[in-house]
Scaffold this active site. Structure first.
Site, PDB file in Angstrom:
ATOM      1  N   ILE A 213      -6.704   6.965  -5.209  1.00 35.94           N
ATOM      2  CA  ILE A 213      -8.180   6.077  -5.191  1.00 35.94           C
ATOM      3  C   ILE A 213      -9.080   6.103  -3.988  1.00 35.94           C
ATOM      4  CG2 ILE A 213      -9.223   3.896  -5.858  1.00 35.94           C
ATOM      5  CD1 ILE A 213      -8.289   5.338  -8.122  1.00 35.94           C
TER       6      ILE A 213
ATOM      7  N   ASP B 201      -8.901  -9.563   2.297  1.00 34.35           N
ATOM      8  CA  ASP B 201      -9.688 -10.552   2.186  1.00 34.35           C
ATOM      9  C   ASP B 201      -9.730 -11.898   3.155  1.00 34.35           C
ATOM     10  OD1 ASP B 201      -9.870 -13.392   1.217  1.00 34.35           O
ATOM     11  OD2 ASP B 201      -7.711 -13.650   0.048  1.00 34.35           O
TER      12      ASP B 201
ATOM     13  N   ASN C 296      -3.538   8.737   4.900  1.00 32.34           N
ATOM     14  CA  ASN C 296      -1.987   8.631   4.510  1.00 32.34           C
ATOM     15  C   ASN C 296      -1.482   8.624   6.232  1.00 32.34           C
ATOM     16  OD1 ASN C 296      -1.599   9.048   2.158  1.00 32.34           O
ATOM     17  ND2 ASN C 296       0.061   9.904   2.079  1.00 32.34           N
TER      18      ASN C 296
ATOM     19  N   SER D 214       8.472   9.977  -2.242  1.00 24.25           N
ATOM     20  CA  SER D 214       7.626  11.245  -1.588  1.00 24.25           C
ATOM     21  C   SER D 214       7.108  11.304  -0.121  1.00 24.25           C
ATOM     22  CB  SER D 214       6.865  12.311  -2.799  1.00 24.25           C
ATOM     23  OG  SER D 214       6.072  11.323  -3.180  1.00 24.25           O
TER      24      SER D 214
ATOM     25  N   ARG E  32       0.823  -1.315   0.291  1.00 24.48           N
ATOM     26  CA  ARG E  32       0.239   0.283  -0.046  1.00 24.48           C
ATOM     27  C   ARG E  32       0.768   1.258  -0.024  1.00 24.48           C
ATOM     28  NH1 ARG E  32      -3.443   2.853   4.903  1.00 24.48           N
ATOM     29  NH2 ARG E  32      -4.366   4.372   4.110  1.00 24.48           N
TER      30      ARG E  32
ATOM     31  N   HIS F 235      -5.363  -6.069  -3.137  1.00 19.08           N
ATOM     32  CA  HIS F 235      -6.384  -5.989  -1.706  1.00 19.08           C
ATOM     33  C   HIS F 235      -6.063  -8.074  -1.798  1.00 19.08           C
ATOM     34  CE1 HIS F 235      -8.474  -2.258  -2.577  1.00 19.08           C
ATOM     35  NE2 HIS F 235      -7.037  -2.437  -2.000  1.00 19.08           N
TER      36      HIS F 235
ATOM     37  N   ASP G 144      -2.654 -14.405  -3.311  1.00 17.90           N
ATOM     38  CA  ASP G 144      -3.363 -15.315  -4.257  1.00 17.90           C
ATOM     39  C   ASP G 144      -4.604 -14.397  -5.180  1.00 17.90           C
ATOM     40  OD1 ASP G 144      -4.990 -15.089  -2.184  1.00 17.90           O
ATOM     41  OD2 ASP G 144      -5.470 -17.149  -1.722  1.00 17.90           O
TER      42      ASP G 144
ATOM     43  N   ASP H  26       8.772   7.758  -6.450  1.00 23.11           N
ATOM     44  CA  ASP H  26      10.242   8.740  -5.808  1.00 23.11           C
ATOM     45  C   ASP H  26       9.689   8.797  -4.339  1.00 23.11           C
ATOM     46  OD1 ASP H  26       8.369  10.554  -5.228  1.00 23.11           O
ATOM     47  OD2 ASP H  26       8.751  11.640  -5.981  1.00 23.11           O
TER      48      ASP H  26
ATOM     49  N   HIS I 286       0.607   4.556  -2.477  1.00 21.51           N
ATOM     50  CA  HIS I 286       0.726   5.738  -2.158  1.00 21.51           C
ATOM     51  C   HIS I 286       1.957   6.735  -2.522  1.00 21.51           C
ATOM     52  CE1 HIS I 286      -3.780   5.282   0.559  1.00 21.51           C
ATOM     53  NE2 HIS I 286      -3.118   4.920  -0.164  1.00 21.51           N
ATOM     54  N   ASP I 287       2.760   6.143  -2.798  1.00 22.05           N
ATOM     55  CA  ASP I 287       3.910   6.923  -3.258  1.00 22.05           C
ATOM     56  C   ASP I 287       4.031   7.004  -4.587  1.00 22.05           C
ATOM     57  OD1 ASP I 287       6.828   8.409  -3.088  1.00 22.05           O
ATOM     58  OD2 ASP I 287       7.164   6.337  -3.813  1.00 22.05           O
TER      59      ASP I 287
END
Length: 330
Positions: free
Chosen positions: A168, A250, A100, A85, A71, A198, A258, A83, A75-76
């Site tokens: 997202i 899951d 975040n 950040s 994750r 996910h 999987d 990079d 998000h990066d």
């Protein structure tokens, strides 16, 4: 320094077709000409092994770390590109955004970087450490073990204002996701494949609380009829006391990378609305069914889409820097 790779630090090599696709992808990427597989072969030959050892140690102690690392990379890469950040600390940085606030895995990146700075000072970027760590998190939880090009440099800019327009949302429609993914050079198929992340990880109840409601007597009302009723009841009970409770993405094989995620979607047991829409929408339904029925196809496609994700907005050559510490600029 760039170098071609003659030895792999991974346990299982890419299939020949995947390797050819990777080479074609890199050759057609105008901004990634400085990337290569085995970039650190001569400058820091144990770099990938050091990262993997740190990820292995962390996931052995806490199996939730794998999902957090994956994750963290998403998000990066979606904000300012891949990079690192998102690793920068300070007022007004990306980490200040509430989206975040629940990110984790930072300690794994910092631990690997400290070792690398002792052995190969100023050589390995935090952006590469993060990308490798996410790659290894997948491999160490049963997923495909893929080769990825390295040579990224670390960005110097991290702004909280850049986060929300580029992340997202869990209630996004497919059109909203398509618009955002497309802006990053990612396709409709990439949305479906990368959403397979996910299959590991977890989320707080607040991330999906808008899909169900309960009245004063505790009776359940499905706000989102695409959600399986029995699953909704389970979620409501788990989340009744505290919206900060963590729920596995899951519900079947939460610690294993999987294709169960896609089987869950077909059973209307996707945790987020942005998950469920992938099976509900005819544009993506066929691919969901294919990946649910064929794990090897999912793994092959994951390798291709993950490499595409890992080169979004990268900085190479004279751009950026190689941070000494991942949480602050030099």
């Amino acid at each position: 320094m760039t170098a071609t790779n003659t030895r792999s630090c991974v346990r299982q090599p890419l299939h020949l077709l995947q390797l050819l696709l990777l080479i074609i992808l890199i050759l057609h990427c105008s901004v990634c000409s400085s990337l290569s597989i085995g970039f650190y072969t001569f400058s820091c030959p144990t770099a990938e092994l050091i990262v993997r050892d740190q990820v292995r140690s962390a996931t052995s102690a806490d199996e939730t770390v794998a999902g957090k690392l994956l994750r963290l990379l998403f998000h990066d890469c979606f904000v300012e590109g891949c990079d690192a950040s998102v690793l920068l600390e300070g007022e007004g940085t990306e980490r200040d955004d509430p989206a975040n606030a629940s990110l984790g895995g930072f300690q794994v990146i910092d631990s690997a970087k400290r070792i690398l700075e002792m052995l190969c000072p100023g050589i390995v970027s935090c952006a590469d450490v993060l990308t490798l760590a996410a790659r290894d998190a997948v491999a160490l939880t049963g997923g495909p073990d893929i080769q990825i090009p390295t040579g990224r440099r670390d960005g110097r800019i991290s702004s909280v204002s850049d986060v929300r327009p580029n992340i997202i949302g869990t209630s996004f429609t497919l059109d909203q996701m398509t618009d955002l993914f497309s802006s990053k050079g990612l396709s409709l198929d990439d949305i479906v494949v990368l959403s397979g992340a996910h299959t590991i990880g977890s989320a707080h109840c607040s991330a999906f609380s808008d899909r169900v409601k309960t009245d004063s007597k505790g009776n359940l009302t499905l706000v989102d009829p695409s959600l399986d009723h029995n699953y909704a009841v389970q979620l409501t009970k788990r989340c009744a006391a505290d919206e900060s409770t963590s729920i596995d993405n899951d519900p079947e094989t939460s610690s294993l990378f999987d294709n169960q995620y896609y089987k869950n979607l077909m059973a209307h047991r996707g945790l987020f609305q942005s998950d469920s829409v992938l099976f509900d929408d005819p544009r993506t339904k066929d691919l969901v069914e294919l990946l649910a029925n064929d794990q090897s196809t999912f793994f092959d496609k994951w390798g291709e889409s993950f490499v595409k994700l890992s080169i979004v907005g990268i900085k190479t050559g004279d751009e950026g820097e190689i941070r000494q510490s991942c949480s602050r600029n030099n």
